[in-house]
Write a protein that holds these residues in place. Structure first.
Motif, PDB file in Angstrom:
ATOM      1  N   PRO A 119       0.541  -0.886  -0.098  1.00  0.00           N
ATOM      2  CA  PRO A 119      -0.189  -0.160   0.085  1.00  0.00           C
ATOM      3  C   PRO A 119       0.625   1.265  -0.156  1.00  0.00           C
ATOM      4  CG  PRO A 119      -0.019  -0.723   1.922  1.00  0.00           C
ATOM      5  CD  PRO A 119       0.878  -1.761   0.649  1.00  0.00           C
ATOM      6  N   TRP A 133       5.820 -17.250  -0.113  1.00  0.00           N
ATOM      7  CA  TRP A 133       4.488 -18.605   0.174  1.00  0.00           C
ATOM      8  C   TRP A 133       4.426 -19.464  -1.250  1.00  0.00           C
ATOM      9  CZ3 TRP A 133       3.260 -17.149   4.972  1.00  0.00           C
ATOM     10  CH2 TRP A 133       2.578 -16.520   4.847  1.00  0.00           C
ATOM     11  N   ARG A 155       2.785 -16.809  11.253  1.00  0.00           N
ATOM     12  CA  ARG A 155       1.812 -17.565  11.485  1.00  0.00           C
ATOM     13  C   ARG A 155       1.277 -18.309  10.247  1.00  0.00           C
ATOM     14  NH1 ARG A 155      -2.184 -13.029   9.899  1.00  0.00           N
ATOM     15  NH2 ARG A 155      -2.545 -13.935   7.824  1.00  0.00           N
ATOM     16  N   ARG A 156       1.658 -18.571   9.271  1.00  0.00           N
ATOM     17  CA  ARG A 156       2.079 -19.746   8.666  1.00  0.00           C
ATOM     18  C   ARG A 156       2.901 -20.057   8.536  1.00  0.00           C
ATOM     19  NH1 ARG A 156       0.031 -19.104   1.965  1.00  0.00           N
ATOM     20  NH2 ARG A 156       1.395 -20.271   1.530  1.00  0.00           N
ATOM     21  N   VAL A 164       2.349  -2.207   8.139  1.00  0.00           N
ATOM     22  CA  VAL A 164       2.882  -1.955   6.808  1.00  0.00           C
ATOM     23  C   VAL A 164       2.369  -0.695   6.373  1.00  0.00           C
ATOM     24  CG1 VAL A 164       0.204  -3.226   6.719  1.00  0.00           C
ATOM     25  CG2 VAL A 164       2.180  -4.002   4.936  1.00  0.00           C
ATOM     26  N   TYR A 165       1.764   0.093   6.599  1.00  0.00           N
ATOM     27  CA  TYR A 165       1.428   0.886   6.085  1.00  0.00           C
ATOM     28  C   TYR A 165       1.946   2.391   6.559  1.00  0.00           C
ATOM     29  CZ  TYR A 165      -2.821  -1.407   6.392  1.00  0.00           C
ATOM     30  OH  TYR A 165      -3.682  -2.541   6.279  1.00  0.00           O
ATOM     31  N   ARG A 195      -5.719 -13.643  13.916  1.00  0.00           N
ATOM     32  CA  ARG A 195      -5.638 -12.134  12.769  1.00  0.00           C
ATOM     33  C   ARG A 195      -5.414 -12.740  11.472  1.00  0.00           C
ATOM     34  NH1 ARG A 195      -3.346 -13.753  16.959  1.00  0.00           N
ATOM     35  NH2 ARG A 195      -1.582 -14.670  15.633  1.00  0.00           N
ATOM     36  N   GLN A 196      -6.477 -13.498  11.037  1.00  0.00           N
ATOM     37  CA  GLN A 196      -6.610 -13.818   9.035  1.00  0.00           C
ATOM     38  C   GLN A 196      -7.501 -12.740   8.655  1.00  0.00           C
ATOM     39  OE1 GLN A 196      -4.457 -16.343   7.604  1.00  0.00           O
ATOM     40  NE2 GLN A 196      -5.798 -14.848   6.067  1.00  0.00           N
ATOM     41  N   THR A 197      -6.899 -12.244   7.950  1.00  0.00           N
ATOM     42  CA  THR A 197      -7.716 -11.224   7.039  1.00  0.00           C
ATOM     43  C   THR A 197      -8.418 -11.876   5.486  1.00  0.00           C
ATOM     44  OG1 THR A 197      -5.913 -10.661   6.152  1.00  0.00           O
ATOM     45  CG2 THR A 197      -6.504  -8.994   8.291  1.00  0.00           C
ATOM     46  N   GLU A 235      -3.388 -11.647  20.846  1.00  0.00           N
ATOM     47  CA  GLU A 235      -2.136 -13.179  21.448  1.00  0.00           C
ATOM     48  C   GLU A 235      -0.796 -13.233  20.042  1.00  0.00           C
ATOM     49  OE1 GLU A 235      -4.713 -16.666  21.143  1.00  0.00           O
ATOM     50  OE2 GLU A 235      -6.122 -16.200  22.638  1.00  0.00           O
ATOM     51  N   ASN A 285      -3.166 -17.092   2.270  1.00  0.00           N
ATOM     52  CA  ASN A 285      -2.201 -16.193   1.034  1.00  0.00           C
ATOM     53  C   ASN A 285      -2.316 -14.631   2.535  1.00  0.00           C
ATOM     54  OD1 ASN A 285      -1.053 -18.009   0.308  1.00  0.00           O
ATOM     55  ND2 ASN A 285      -1.153 -17.214  -1.708  1.00  0.00           N
ATOM     56  N   CYS A 286      -3.266 -14.000   1.616  1.00  0.00           N
ATOM     57  CA  CYS A 286      -3.899 -12.970   2.544  1.00  0.00           C
ATOM     58  C   CYS A 286      -2.960 -12.393   3.716  1.00  0.00           C
ATOM     59  CB  CYS A 286      -4.779 -12.483   2.666  1.00  0.00           C
ATOM     60  SG  CYS A 286      -5.879 -10.960   2.917  1.00  0.00           S
ATOM     61  N   ILE A 287      -2.105 -11.380   3.832  1.00  0.00           N
ATOM     62  CA  ILE A 287      -1.265 -10.730   5.129  1.00  0.00           C
ATOM     63  C   ILE A 287      -2.381 -10.023   5.549  1.00  0.00           C
ATOM     64  CG2 ILE A 287       0.479 -11.982   4.927  1.00  0.00           C
ATOM     65  CD1 ILE A 287       1.425  -8.831   3.329  1.00  0.00           C
ATOM     66  N   GLY A 288      -3.669  -9.332   4.933  1.00  0.00           N
ATOM     67  CA  GLY A 288      -4.123  -7.491   5.325  1.00  0.00           C
ATOM     68  C   GLY A 288      -3.280  -6.774   5.568  1.00  0.00           C
ATOM     69  N   CYS A 289      -2.227  -5.794   3.617  1.00  0.00           N
ATOM     70  CA  CYS A 289      -1.777  -5.388   3.845  1.00  0.00           C
ATOM     71  C   CYS A 289      -2.909  -4.026   3.604  1.00  0.00           C
ATOM     72  CB  CYS A 289      -0.695  -5.533   2.912  1.00  0.00           C
ATOM     73  SG  CYS A 289      -1.018  -6.152   1.515  1.00  0.00           S
ATOM     74  N   ARG A 290      -3.191  -4.387   2.278  1.00  0.00           N
ATOM     75  CA  ARG A 290      -4.593  -4.539   1.874  1.00  0.00           C
ATOM     76  C   ARG A 290      -4.527  -3.370   0.734  1.00  0.00           C
ATOM     77  NH1 ARG A 290      -5.896  -4.695   7.168  1.00  0.00           N
ATOM     78  NH2 ARG A 290      -7.955  -5.439   7.324  1.00  0.00           N
ATOM     79  N   SER A 291      -3.392  -3.748   0.396  1.00  0.00           N
ATOM     80  CA  SER A 291      -2.607  -2.855  -1.237  1.00  0.00           C
ATOM     81  C   SER A 291      -3.512  -2.922  -2.406  1.00  0.00           C
ATOM     82  CB  SER A 291      -1.142  -4.493  -1.600  1.00  0.00           C
ATOM     83  OG  SER A 291      -0.458  -3.612  -1.112  1.00  0.00           O
ATOM     84  N   PHE A 302      -8.784 -10.557  17.552  1.00  0.00           N
ATOM     85  CA  PHE A 302      -7.749 -11.232  18.464  1.00  0.00           C
ATOM     86  C   PHE A 302      -7.125 -12.920  18.641  1.00  0.00           C
ATOM     87  CE2 PHE A 302     -11.657  -8.258  20.637  1.00  0.00           C
ATOM     88  CZ  PHE A 302     -10.306  -6.900  20.399  1.00  0.00           C
ATOM     89  N   VAL A 303      -7.379 -13.347  18.083  1.00  0.00           N
ATOM     90  CA  VAL A 303      -6.868 -14.818  18.110  1.00  0.00           C
ATOM     91  C   VAL A 303      -5.986 -15.071  17.078  1.00  0.00           C
ATOM     92  CG1 VAL A 303      -7.567 -17.340  18.392  1.00  0.00           C
ATOM     93  CG2 VAL A 303      -9.069 -15.597  18.874  1.00  0.00           C
TER      94      VAL A 303
END
Lengths: 717, 187
Positions: A64, A211, A232-233, A612-613, B45-47, A671, B11-17, B42-43
């Motif tokens: 972004p 990935w 996480r992955r 990231v922003y 964090r998957q986007t 968490e 694959n999503c990391i939540g960067c909102r590109s 909270f748990v």
């Protein structure tokens, strides 16, 4: 096996009428993603961005920040005229400036700088620069400080970013090119071992390659106190206590040796120091290491097994391991993994560091560092000094000696040993550690100049603010995180009265009576040609990397010492390292704890990092509407169990404090963080700056401060 | 060669590109028409990117009383035509994915048009162009078939959305979470 898609067919770009696409690269991190700036040919204004699909490193991908980077050039906050502060009592605020002409501003600078030097000696001046600028600017800044201002006190913000990676690579491999292989190898390896890097947020455009390793059946191992999106992955997440990397890396080497996952032939023929290291790491059994790091022995054993068995593997690291008071040792310890297993010096295997700043690589090679001259030459080596003096046209005895590191400059300002500063392309009033001290040191200066294109938090301490250009109003080269020299192109003429930093420095040099060393440099290309010449014969040899060749080849990897050769994408293919005997050094590194450990009064560990922003001090990204909306303010990450202990809730504002300072933050319950650790992003200024709290414990070799760990406490408000 | 949008959710990391890129598409007037949601902040964090799936028989268009929502020959379901849209908001209610949004000031619905000014010429949409994680991919139908054979979940279902649908068949394909489940390791 399936390749990453876009390597096959390269998409076309949209052609809008009355528009030109200017090929260039992002203004932010070391990925330097390729992009096209859309320029309206009638108004000569940048109006948007279009992916650059043919750029081999990122294939049109952007984060972004990259997508919105074009908005900074014509932003309403741009400084368009020089500003002079007549009332010194208002220092440290945005108040008290008036607009002035360039002549008045430059004359004032020269008058004050000269007066200070006459009274207090040449070294009373300092130059503090950054590495979000072109190689040409970095080179000229080094020359400007030493030839025009004649001061030894020059250093740069890479001390807060890449200095430990450089120190570790130099000690282990004899040369500091952040990555031993091109990024286009990344997705083809079998195991990525990534330590202290929040890759998904700091270098997002690496992620499709990461990935892909897993999609192909390869392994991803992540070492990080936080469960970041990449952790996480991961196949294995080693969630260590901040500041304990050295023990973990030693344990990995211990296990590689114990399980026979080493390459004896490689060790014997191409390295030194193995026996000593073997003896030292014997102590680091999984059980002992687990006590220090908090990572379970099973996870440690599994991680070493995966890395050891992988036919090809890449060890990667970033600020998480480097911004510690033992950052250099951490880096060398992780490089040890590659050296004992022989997984270096061939395609798809090696070591790589994620560069934070746009030109973090090139910027540290060309003489902005207190101890270095262009081409990675040492200022303490008479032969190196002689070579550079020949290019500059000065006598070796005129070359100032080595100065001190970035943070130490502020210590000297505090002691009044330094009374003047020329600051460009950096914002230490946000990015330096122990900020209360640093701000006072800047206030303590007799005269300060700041060159920037926005009014930064640091500019508020200046007596003169000079309006400089954005990256898209200048041209030149930068070196990305692979060691690939790339070309930045001018998309728009400078706005208002803005000037490029190299033009400003040449102007000042002329007024200083040093014109003969600078006035032949009329264009950025002139600077580039002299700069390439100055690197010739150094370790970081750019002399063969002409602008034409960079265009033609999609970048040139250094070293490139002849115009007739292509450059060096893979380092050490001949198994020759850069120490005099051609061997790499496996380093025996005893563990030592962080500069500050939790105690009764400060029972938590504080660590800092990015989102990231935003980019670095946020001076640029906090002004871009999309990025500001996505992350308008900092927060403190707290684990639910820790929150319950302190009886604090999500979104509640709490006070966070250390021995050096305090600040209030909104709580983010997650968490993703360890129960004994809190995290705050560092991109914010004034009272929201987490660096008010961080510890300036310096690494003995790189002089990098320990941003990544200190003891802290929280209090309910 | 016909290409389709394919979404690999994990694959999503939540960067909102993708959101930022959407604002850059011609005719979008700096407003994003796609969204990213936090699945369980909270748990895990998957986007998850919320993109228009461009249904083959789109309920937004079906529910439009004045045929303001057209389906392009490529399959893209277009934003409401300004000259026809009444502002009744039937479409925003009808869509099971929450994609069409309503602009009160302009009294007009706006939604993803799959960057029709790009995709009609075979150029990838902006969101998939920039997506740094390959969550959003612009793939050929052959490549999609490979994906389907590659990513099998334990329950034996195809990962790429064939069934079940919330509405009906879609032109955009989505992999369900768990693409690496059962993935054979190299060593």
């Amino acid at each position: 096996m399936q390749e990453v898609k876009a390597l096959k067919e390269i998409p076309k770009n949209v052609n809008h009428p009355n528009e030109e696409l200017i090929k260039t690269h992002c203004s932010y991190c070391g990925m330097q993603c390729g992009m096209n700036l859309r320029v309206n040919t009638k108004t000569n204004k940048i109006i948007g961005v279009e992916p650059r699909y043919e750029w081999p490193v990122t294939e049109g991908k952007m984060c972004p920040k990259g997508v919105t980077a074009y908005q900074q050039t014509n932003h309403k906050d741009r400084l368009l005229k020089p500003l002079i502060r007549d009332d010194a009592s208002k220092k440290g605020t945005k108040e008290g400036f008036r607009e002035a002409s360039w002549d008045e501003a430059l004359d004032l600078i020269v008058k004050n700088f000269k007066a200070l030097q006459e009274k207090h000696g040449d070294d009373t001046l300092s130059v503090y620069s950054g590495v979000s600028m072109t190689n040409e600017k970095c080179y000229l800044t080094g020359k400007f400080a030493r030839v025009a201002l004649k001061t030894k006190y020059i250093d740069y913000n890479g001390r807060f970013c890449m200095a430990s990676a450089a120190g570790g690579s130099l000690r282990s491999l004899g040369v500091d090119r952040g990555s031993s292989l091109p990024w286009t190898d990344l997705h083809q390896t079998d195991c990525l071992f990534i330590a202290g890097s929040n890759t998904a947020e700091c270098h997002p455009t690496s992620m499709y390659r990461v990935w892909e390793v897993q999609n192909r059946g390869g392994y991803l191992i992540v070492v990080d106190p936080r469960e970041t999106p990449i952790a996480r992955r991961a196949d294995l997440h080693l969630d260590l206590k901040p500041g304990t990397d050295l023990a973990l890396a030693n344990c990995m080497v211990h296990l590689l040796i114990k399980n026979g996952h080493i390459d004896e032939e490689f060790i014997n023929q191409h390295t030194n120091g193995f026996e000593e290291t073997k003896e030292l790491v014997a102590l680091f059994t999984p059980e002992y290491t687990s006590e220090i790091t908090g990572v379970s022995p099973e996870k440690l054993i599994r991680a070493a097994e995966i890395y050891g068995k992988a036919p090809n593997a890449i060890v990667m690291f970033a600020r998480g391991v480097e911004q510690q008071s033992k950052g250099v040792d951490n880096v060398s310890a992780y490089i040890n993994m590659a050296l004992v297993s022989g997984k270096i010096g061939r395609p798809k295997s090696g070591v790589a560091t994620f560069t934070g700043q746009g030109n973090g690589q090139g910027g540290r090679e060309h003489g902005q560092k207190s101890d270095l001259l262009p081409g990675y030459r040492k200022i303490t080596n008479p032969q190196h000094v002689k070579e550079v003096c020949e290019v500059w046209g000065i006598k070796p005895e005129e070359m100032p000696g080595p100065g001190v590191s970035a943070y130490e400059l502020f210590e000297l300002m505090d002691k009044k040993e330094i009374r003047g500063m020329y600051l460009l392309c950096s914002n230490p009033a946000v990015s330096a550690p122990n900020l209360n001290f640093v701000k006072n040191a800047m206030k303590n200066l007799d005269f300060m100049v700041c060159s920037d294109f926005y009014m930064s938090e640091s500019a508020e301490f200046a007596d003169v603010v000079l309006p400089s250009t954005t990256w898209s109003e200048d041209e030149g080269t930068v070196t990305n995180l692979e060691g690939r020299i790339i070309k930045i192109n001018r998309a728009q003429k400078p706005l208002g009265e803005c000037k490029t930093d190299w033009e400003i420095q040449i102007e000042i040099a002329k007024r200083y009576g040093k014109g003969k060393y600078f006035e032949h440099l009329k264009t950025a290309k002139d600077v580039a040609d002299e700069f390439r010449l100055a690197t010739k014969g150094g370790n970081a040899d750019y002399s063969g990397a002409t602008w034409e060749k960079i265009e033609k080849q999609n970048g040139v990897f250094w070293p490139c010492n002849e115009e007739s050769v292509d450059g060096t994408p893979h380092m050490f293919l001949d198994k020759k390292f850069y120490h005099p005997d051609g061997k790499a050094k496996i380093c025996a590194l005893p563990y030592r704890p962080p500069g500050e450990e939790p105690d009764e009064q400060y029972p938590l560990r504080l660590t800092t990092g990015r989102v990231v922003y935003h980019y670095l001090s946020g001076n640029q990204t906090r002004r871009i509407p999309f990025l500001k909306d996505m992350c308008p303010e900092p927060y403190v990450e707290v684990h639910p169990e820790l929150a319950a202990k302190y009886k604090i809730e999500h979104d509640q504002v709490i006070r966070l404090f250390t021995r050096r300072g305090e600040a209030n933050y909104k709580v983010k319950i997650t968490e993703a963080i360890r129960k004994d650790t809190v995290f705050v992003p560092y991109h914010f200024g004034h009272e929201q700056s987490i660096n008010l709290l961080t510890n300036a414990a310096l690494d003995p070799m790189s002089r990098m401060p320990e941003f990544k760990v200190c003891a802290a406490q929280i209090e309910k408000l | 060669m016909k290409k389709v949008l394919y979404i690999e959710l994990e694959n999503c990391i939540g960067c909102r590109s993708c959101l930022a890129a959407c604002t850059q598409c011609g005719g979008h007037e700096q407003r994003n028409r796609n969204y990213v949601i936090d699945v369980n902040p909270f748990v895990d964090r998957q986007t998850m990117p919320m993109m228009c799936l461009h249904c083959e028989n789109p309920p937004c268009a079906r529910s439009c009383p004045v045929q303001a929502i057209q389906v392009h020959e490529t399959g893209a379901v277009l934003s409401a035509m300004t000259e026809k849209c009444l502002g009744c908001q039937n479409c925003t209610i009808a869509c099971p994915y929450g994609i069409p949004k309503f602009d009160v000031e302009q009294n007009l619905m706006y939604k993803c048009d799959l960057c029709i000014d790009r995709t009609k010429d075979g150029i990838p949409p902006m969101c998939a162009s920039v997506c740094p994680t390959n969550t959003l991919q612009w793939v050929t139908e052959e490549e999609l078939a490979v994906k389907k054979s590659q990513f099998r979940l334990n329950n034996g279902m195809m990962a790429s959305m064939e069934d079940p649908y919330l509405e009906n068949k879609t032109n955009v394909h989505v992999s369900l979470p768990g693409i690496l489940e059962g993935k054979e390791k190299l060593f």
